[in-house]
Design an enzyme around this catalytic site. Structure first.
Site, PDB file in Angstrom:
ATOM      1  CG  HIS A 352      -2.110  -0.891   1.097  1.00  0.00           C
ATOM      2  ND1 HIS A 352      -3.309  -0.511   0.546  1.00  0.00           N
ATOM      3  CD2 HIS A 352      -2.252  -2.179   1.442  1.00  0.00           C
ATOM      4  CE1 HIS A 352      -4.146  -1.525   0.574  1.00  0.00           C
ATOM      5  NE2 HIS A 352      -3.537  -2.566   1.115  1.00  0.00           N
ATOM      6  CE  LYS A 543      -7.502  13.474  -0.360  1.00  0.00           C
ATOM      7  NZ  LYS A 543      -7.424  12.256  -1.131  1.00  0.00           N
ATOM      8  NE  ARG A 544      -5.735   9.712   9.593  1.00  0.00           N
ATOM      9  CZ  ARG A 544      -5.228   8.805  10.414  1.00  0.00           C
ATOM     10  NH1 ARG A 544      -5.656   7.562  10.382  1.00  0.00           N
ATOM     11  NH2 ARG A 544      -4.296   9.120  11.289  1.00  0.00           N
ATOM     12  CE  LYS A 549      -3.943  10.524   2.600  1.00  0.00           C
ATOM     13  NZ  LYS A 549      -4.620   9.853   1.470  1.00  0.00           N
ATOM     14  CB  THR A 651     -10.665   4.444  -2.282  1.00  0.00           C
ATOM     15  OG1 THR A 651     -10.348   4.761  -0.916  1.00  0.00           O
ATOM     16  CG2 THR A 651      -9.900   3.196  -2.713  1.00  0.00           C
ATOM     17  CE  LYS A 655     -14.392   5.798  -0.314  1.00  0.00           C
ATOM     18  NZ  LYS A 655     -13.778   6.156   0.987  1.00  0.00           N
TER      19      LYS A 655
END
Ligand SMILES: *Cc1c(COP(=O)(O)O)cnc(C)c1O
Length: 808
Positions: A352, A543-544, A549, A651, A655
């Site tokens: 991952h 998201k986290r 990110k 992901t 969505k």
């Protein structure tokens, strides 16, 4: 399949459960009581299906997949179970006599948040798809007493609270009284005439709790078996008998704390010894369980590899490779070579992350202390592997050092990713780019030896939760336009392309987005206390919170826009609401500082009358599956802006696009495949690509150059660093900005800034043309068929697990 229950019968069942299971008078029932009662109706039917499915699979001696994962981010179960059982309408009717909506009642269920983020949610989507495809499958994990922490915001800062999700019990678990296995730790290994005997020092019992996973459109169900750690009954009865209850209790706790709490950290291993014990605990119990089931159906373990595929969701369960070897050789007397061949056919592994700091390693000394026999087994696996590798490339010692399961630099450590690769027959990444990078970077040496071992399985999400359940209005538009089959065959969405220019379809599509935005606006008002307009562009990053990110890059855009509006207030600005949500690991200082910055910037912008509603910035607290179900349908723009080469797949991006958001993103992870499927003209891609990121770093990246040459960027960084958004403590973000300017800006925010800002202006331009925007949003939904987790699981089943989905 069970015949649908008549609606009045369902109402009667709810009343029966209110009285007999929940124990309240019908007229006194609270929403929580009603939730419990409706859940019991579903539970009854699920247990019937569970028994039938198990009996059927036992009789068929079906080959099974066992999915080992430290995390399952399940969220709520009620609405999903009712939909799978075709009971949604009946339950809603049954609640009418209580003047309650199903939605309000379902909201009373706590989330089962047994995971941190994407990795855990992927496992949950996979369970849904495995059940729906009728794959004989077991998920195995830990029944954490406390799941992902609850996030509260105080004075703009994250505060963590425990999540006692089991406090009032859950209607969805089935304690399996008879199913319990010993799990041993510590001690030493004796070699008696060459036979190793593990003289363990401690033992705890793993007790099984099953959660039934309903399939959609099939009577088949699957099982998520979660293990709870329980002190063996005989523990310290001595202390108890002499009246030393405190010591008896503390001894008990020492054992049971193994399944107490999920580690709130998705990148680095924490809590050291306890975390290692958790990993071994659930793996040892799961493998004992699958071996027992095998021996119930077959005379020997010789054919285990034909009957079961064991999948490792990341390296957390990698110790399972050594554990299966131990069981086969030490406890069942199988010769080493035969056992090793069997292991290799049985295990497969999903990687991952490429980021070195997130690759799991354990000090040799710690494994020696906790699992001495496993360490011996790991050394033997390594010895034989390195002998083979030396034949592959004679004389290349650096090659062997890179491949070794043991990192010999400094404190010796076991590399769990290497153990997983060596012990598996297939290793996959989670998007095309990620899988390519795996064999070019961290697994290049392994791919040199075993090129055929490496493959790609692009992630997906379940359309039952992320479209049917989260977005009922869009679902019914799709039902009317395409029929209902898209739930089980998401490729049906492709046919939406025919309606992209259809005025009636467009009108309804836009009205639905507007309604979902109004719902999200109400949720924001309720949870963040900020009023936002559903007529503004909803720009969403959820998201986290993590540096890679790049939520901070998004904040730089917000401040840029703020300053531009102040400089030019009469220009025709597209009103925007920038929405963040996400948790930061409790020990991750920089991530928490970014959350605080979002709040500080928000309170300045949201209260600046000169802005006159052209820009708002909000942070929705306590992100989780149920919060995501409200946010995804209400988004116009999906921010997927990680530095190219860092996000394995994502992901959340899927969505959001599935719910009709347009993506602004980098050429990273699954964004690339989203672009390929929705078309270049329907997505906003910006910034450096992976090879350019690499080249820039190689050539000596100088962030200060961007600061000096881009006045807007300079203005933004000066404002943040100078305390404009936190006048009471002007130095609060000095370190954050310094990490960009002086600390090397590891994730290249400044390098991508200009391209990002320019692309945001293109977003505005498109948003000014609602029909154009709608056409492109529709193209996004139409292109998302391939991102169903059903497609992903079919690929795993045929290319890795060699398991047949039952055909319906
Ligand atoms: C989908 C999901 C994630 C993963 O989001 P990414 O944007 O892919 O990181 C994390 N948390 C929750 C609750 C989710 O539903």
């Amino acid at each position: 399949m069970n015949p649908p229950i008549a609606k009045h019968a369902l109402a009667a069942q709810i009343e029966e459960h209110l009285l007999c299971t929940v124990g309240v008078a019908s007229e006194d029932a609270t929403q929580t009581d009603l939730m419990q009662a409706v859940a019991q109706v579903a539970r009854q039917q699920l247990s019937q299906r569970w028994v039938e499915t198990q009996a059927h699979q036992r009789a068929a001696k079906a080959r099974r997949v066992v999915y080992l994962s430290m995390e399952f981010l399940m969220g709520r179960t009620l609405s999903n179970a009712l939909a799978a059982l075709n009971l949604t309408g009946g339950a809603a009717q049954g609640l009418m006599q209580h003047a309650q909506t199903l939605e309000d009642v379902a909201d009373r269920e706590p989330d089962a948040a047994l995971g941190n983020g994407g990795l855990g949610r992927l496992a949950a989507c996979f369970l849904d798809s495995m059940a729906t495809l009728g794959l004989p499958s077991f998920g195995y994990g830990i029944r954490y007493e406390y799941g992902m922490f609850a996030q509260d915001i105080q004075d703009g800062a994250q505060v963590e609270y425990p999540d006692p999700w089991l406090q009032d019990g859950t209607p969805w678990e089935f304690p399996r009284a008879g199913i319990s296995y010993p799990v041993r730790f510590g001690g030493w290994v004796e070699h008696l005439n060459g036979t190793p005997v593990w003289r363990h020092a401690g033992e705890v019992a793993a007790k099984a709790y099953d959660m039934v996973v309903p399939g959609h459109g099939t009577p088949l169900v699957s099982t998520l078996r979660l293990w709870k750690a329980v002190a063996p009954a005989h523990i310290d009865l001595g202390a108890f008998n002499t009246g030393d209850y405190a010591r008896a209790a503390s001894t008990k706790n020492e054992f049971e704390n193994i399944s107490w709490v999920l580690y709130p950290n998705d990148s680095t291993p924490a809590g050291r010894e306890l975390r290692l014990k958790q990993e071994y605990f659930f793996v040892a119990a799961s493998i004992q369980d699958l071996v027992k089931r095998h021996l119930d159906e077959h005379p020997t373990l010789g054919n285990l590899a034909e009957q079961v595929a064991i999948h490792l969701n990341d390296t957390h369960p990698a110790i399972g490779v050594a554990e299966l070897m131990r069981l086969l050789c030490d406890e069942h007397g199988m010769p080493w070579a035969e056992a090793w061949a069997l292991c290799g056919k049985t295990f497969s592994y999903t990687n991952h992350t490429l980021m070195p700091e997130a690759l799991e390693t354990w000090p040799v000394a710690l494994i020696q202390h906790v699992l001495p026999r496993h360490l011996e087994i790991i050394f033997r696996i390594n010895k034989e592997f390195l002998e083979m590798a030396a034949r592959h490339r004679p004389g290349d010692n650096a090659f062997l050092a890179r491949l070794s399961l043991i990192d010999e630099h400094g404190e010796r450590r076991v590399r769990m990713a290497h153990l997983s690769v060596v012990g598996s027959h297939k290793v996959n990444g989670v998007s095309a780019l990620h899988s390519d990078l795996l064999v070019q970077t961290i697994f290049a040496d392994f791919a040199d030896i075993w090129p055929e071992r490496f493959t790609n399985m692009t992630n997906g999400v379940t359309p039952r939760r992320w479209l049917a359940q989260a977005n009922p209005q869009l679902s019914s538009l799709l039902d009317g336009t395409l029929g209902r089959q898209w739930r089980l065959d998401l490729d049906q969405l492709k046919r939406l392309d025919e309606y992209r220019l259809d005025a009636e379809f467009q009108g309804r599509f836009m009205a639905i987005k507007r309604a979902n935005k109004a719902r999200l606006a109400a949720y924001i008002e309720k949870t963040a206390g900020i009023s936002v307009s559903p007529d503004s562009l909803f720009d969403v990053q959820v998201k986290r919170i993590h540096e890679y990110k790049r939520q901070l890059l998004n904040v730089l855009h917000v401040v840029t826009r703020y300053q531009a509006i102040l400089a030019n207030p009469t220009a025709d600005w597209v009103p925007r609401t920038v929405i963040f949500a996400g948790k930061a690991a409790s020990s991750y200082h920089t991530a928490k500082s970014i959350i605080r910055l979002i709040h500080d910037v928000g309170s300045v912008i949201n209260n600046d009358p000169r802005i006159a509603g052209k820009l708002k910035l909000v942070f929705v607290p306590n992100y989780g599956v149920s919060v995501a179900e409200v946010i995804m349908p209400g988004a116009d723009l999906s921010e997927q802006i990680s530095t190219a080469g860092t996000e394995a797949s994502g992901t959340g991006n899927m969505k959001l696009a599935l719910n009709g958001a347009l993506t602004i993103g980098t050429d990273d992870g699954a964004n690339i495949e989203i672009r390929q499927n929705v078309g270049d003209e329907n997505i906003f891609i910006f910034g450096l690509k992976t090879p350019e990121v690499h080249a820039l770093r190689q050539s000596g990246y100088q962030p200060m150059r961007y600061y000096e040459s881009l006045p807007a960027l300079k203005g933004v960084l000066d404002a943040i660093a100078g305390g404009q958004f936190c006048p009471s403590e002007p130095g609060r973000y000095r370190a954050l900005v310094d990490s960009l300017l002086w600390g090397g800006d590891h994730y290249l925010l400044l390098a991508d800034y200009e391209s990002y800002i320019a692309t945001q202006l293109r977003v505005d331009a498109l948003y000014r043309q609602p029909a154009q925007w709608c056409e492109r949003a529709t193209a996004n939904v139409a292109g998302m068929g391939v991102f169903s987790s059903d497609r992903t699981i079919r690929e795993y089943a045929s290319q890795i697990w060699n398991i047949e989905p039952a055909t319906r």
